[in-house]
Design a protein around this motif. Sequence first.
Motif, PDB file in Angstrom:
ATOM      1  N   LEU A 147       0.830  -1.211   0.000  1.00 35.91           N
ATOM      2  CA  LEU A 147       0.000   0.000   0.000  1.00 35.91           C
ATOM      3  C   LEU A 147       0.862   1.258   0.000  1.00 35.91           C
ATOM      4  CD1 LEU A 147      -2.999  -0.676   2.445  1.00 35.91           C
ATOM      5  CD2 LEU A 147      -2.943  -0.838  -0.033  1.00 35.91           C
ATOM      6  N   VAL A 148       1.921   1.242  -0.780  1.00 37.01           N
ATOM      7  CA  VAL A 148       2.774   2.429  -0.848  1.00 37.01           C
ATOM      8  C   VAL A 148       2.208   3.347  -1.936  1.00 37.01           C
ATOM      9  CG1 VAL A 148       5.105   3.290  -1.291  1.00 37.01           C
ATOM     10  CG2 VAL A 148       4.777   1.133  -0.059  1.00 37.01           C
ATOM     11  N   GLY A 149       1.866   4.589  -1.533  1.00 39.60           N
ATOM     12  CA  GLY A 149       1.255   5.526  -2.474  1.00 39.60           C
ATOM     13  C   GLY A 149       2.278   6.175  -3.388  1.00 39.60           C
ATOM     14  N   ALA A 150       1.772   7.036  -4.292  1.00 41.79           N
ATOM     15  CA  ALA A 150       2.648   7.714  -5.249  1.00 41.79           C
ATOM     16  C   ALA A 150       3.668   8.594  -4.511  1.00 41.79           C
ATOM     17  CB  ALA A 150       1.806   8.562  -6.183  1.00 41.79           C
ATOM     18  N   ASP A 151       3.321   9.012  -3.300  1.00 45.17           N
ATOM     19  CA  ASP A 151       4.231   9.857  -2.507  1.00 45.17           C
ATOM     20  C   ASP A 151       5.295   9.029  -1.775  1.00 45.17           C
ATOM     21  OD1 ASP A 151       2.641   8.508  -0.731  1.00 45.17           O
ATOM     22  OD2 ASP A 151       1.861  10.273   0.296  1.00 45.17           O
ATOM     23  N   GLY A 152       5.289   7.706  -1.988  1.00 44.82           N
ATOM     24  CA  GLY A 152       6.295   6.841  -1.355  1.00 44.82           C
ATOM     25  C   GLY A 152       5.952   6.468   0.077  1.00 44.82           C
ATOM     26  N   ARG A 153       4.790   6.939   0.569  1.00 46.46           N
ATOM     27  CA  ARG A 153       4.415   6.671   1.951  1.00 46.46           C
ATOM     28  C   ARG A 153       3.566   5.401   2.040  1.00 46.46           C
ATOM     29  NH1 ARG A 153       0.957   8.956   5.315  1.00 46.46           N
ATOM     30  NH2 ARG A 153      -0.159  10.059   3.669  1.00 46.46           N
ATOM     31  N   SER A 154       3.886   4.556   3.033  1.00 44.93           N
ATOM     32  CA  SER A 154       3.107   3.334   3.213  1.00 44.93           C
ATOM     33  C   SER A 154       1.826   3.645   3.980  1.00 44.93           C
ATOM     34  CB  SER A 154       3.929   2.300   3.979  1.00 44.93           C
ATOM     35  OG  SER A 154       3.097   1.238   4.359  1.00 44.93           O
ATOM     36  N   ARG A 155       0.709   3.081   3.497  1.00 43.15           N
ATOM     37  CA  ARG A 155      -0.588   3.267   4.177  1.00 43.15           C
ATOM     38  C   ARG A 155      -0.892   2.088   5.096  1.00 43.15           C
ATOM     39  NH1 ARG A 155       0.646   7.314   0.726  1.00 43.15           N
ATOM     40  NH2 ARG A 155      -1.133   8.657   0.333  1.00 43.15           N
TER      41      ARG A 155
END
Length: 420
Positions: A147-155
Motif C-alpha cells: 500500500l505504498v502511495g505515489a508519494d512513497g508513503r506506506s498506508r
Amino acid sequence: MITLDHREIERLAARYGSPFYLFDEQRFRHNIERFGKAMRARYEPFLLGYSYKTNYLPAACRLVKELGGYAEVVSRLEYELALRLGYDHCNIIFNGPLKRREDLETAFSGGAIVNMDAMTEVDFLCNWVHRHPGKRPVAGLRINVSLVGADGRSRVQAGLKAGRFGFAGEDLEEAIGKLRSAGVEVVSLHGHASSSDRSVENFRTICRTLSSVRQRYALDRLRYFNVGGGFFGDVPKELIGREVPSFDAYASAIAEELLADSWIREHRPNLVAEPGVSVVADTMSFYTRVHSRKQVSGGKRFVTVDGSVFNVKPTLHPYNMLFRHVPAGESDGGTISCDVVGSTCMEKDVILREVLLKDPRPGDYIEIKGAGAYTIVMTPPFINPAPAIVAPDGGGGFRLLREAQSVEHFLGCYHPQTQT
Ligand SMILES: Cc1ncc(COP(=O)(O)O)c(C=O)c1O
C-alpha cells in the motif's frame, strides 16, 4: 441508535449491573443490508463475509447468517462458533495467519473457503490432496498487497513499511508452483490490507494487485475475488475531523477496477468483502455510572466511572469517542473541563480526554457511543469482570444477550483444586 433516559439506564443497571453494553440489532441489520446493496448495485455476484473477530456476539453473527452472509473467521474458536450457529462449512471463509493441521483438515474436508497465508499451509494442502484423491478443496491464497502511495508513503496500519500477511514475490511463485504440481486449482485470491487511512484508493490498489496476480499465473478457475475489510462506516465528521467515504464510493471504485479487467467481465467471479468495523462499530453503546469527581494539584479535574477504557477502546486509539452525559437530575452547577477516567488502577485508563460536562455527579451516567468494534472481543476480565450486554426485545422491553461475568465464571476456567 436507541437512546435511553436516566430512569431506563438505572433500571437496566439494577437488573444486569453497571456498566453494560446496549446492542442495536436493527442498526446492525441496516448496516449489513446497506453494505450489500451498495456492492450489488455495481457488481454481481457479491458475497459478504462478516468479520467475526470484530465482534462475535452470537446474536450479531446469527443475523448475518439470516441475511445470507458468510462467516469470516480467523481461528478455530471462531470457526466452531460459526458451526454452532448453524453455518455450513461451505459458507465459512477461513483466514488468518495460524491455521493448525487439524483446523485445515476440518476446513478442507468440509469445503470451507480457505485463504492460505503460509507455506506450511500450502505444503499441508499438497499432502491433503494426495491423501484425498478426487476431492476438490476450495483453495485460496492471501496476497501481500503493497500500500505504498505515489508519494512513497506506506498506508499500512501504524505506518509499517510492509504488512506481514499474504504471499508475494518468490514465495508466491513457489506456492503456486507447488499447488499446480499437486493438481490444486487456486479458486480464491484474498487481498485484505489493514490500512491507516481506510481510503478508497487502497481498494483500487487491492483490486489491481489481485487482478494482476490472476493474470500473471493464469488462475482461470478463480471463483472468489476477496478485497477483505477496512472500510469506514457511518463515522460522524466530528469524530475524526473529516468526511469519510460512503459504502457507495468504495463500491464504485471496486466495481470500476474489477470491470476494467476483461477476464473478470467475462467470467464474473464472486466479489467478496469482509466488513467488520464499518458495520458493527455504531451498533453498540456503553453505559457507565459516575462514581466520583475530583480535582488534583494544578487544577486538573477527573470524573471516575465504573467502566474502563478497555471496555470501549482497548486499542487505546487517541480519539475521544462520541458520548452523552445523562444526569441523574437537574443541577445548577457549572460546566467543567475534565478527563473521564475508568475503574482500573492505570493512568492510561482515560475514556474521554478534556471534555466539557455540566456538573457531573455520582449517579449520573456517561453513554459512550460507537463501542461495537474490537471491544467485547478484546476485553479480558482485567481488574473488573466483563459487563453484561442487553438489547431491545422488540416489545418495548430489553433482553439479556450476555450476563455480566461473576467470580464463578472467572474461577470456572481454573482447575478446581486451585480455585480456593
Ligand atoms: C482478513 C480480515 N478481514 C476483515 C477484517 C475486518 O476489517 P475491518 O474491521 O477494518 O473492516 C480484518 C481486520 O483486520 C481482517 O484481518
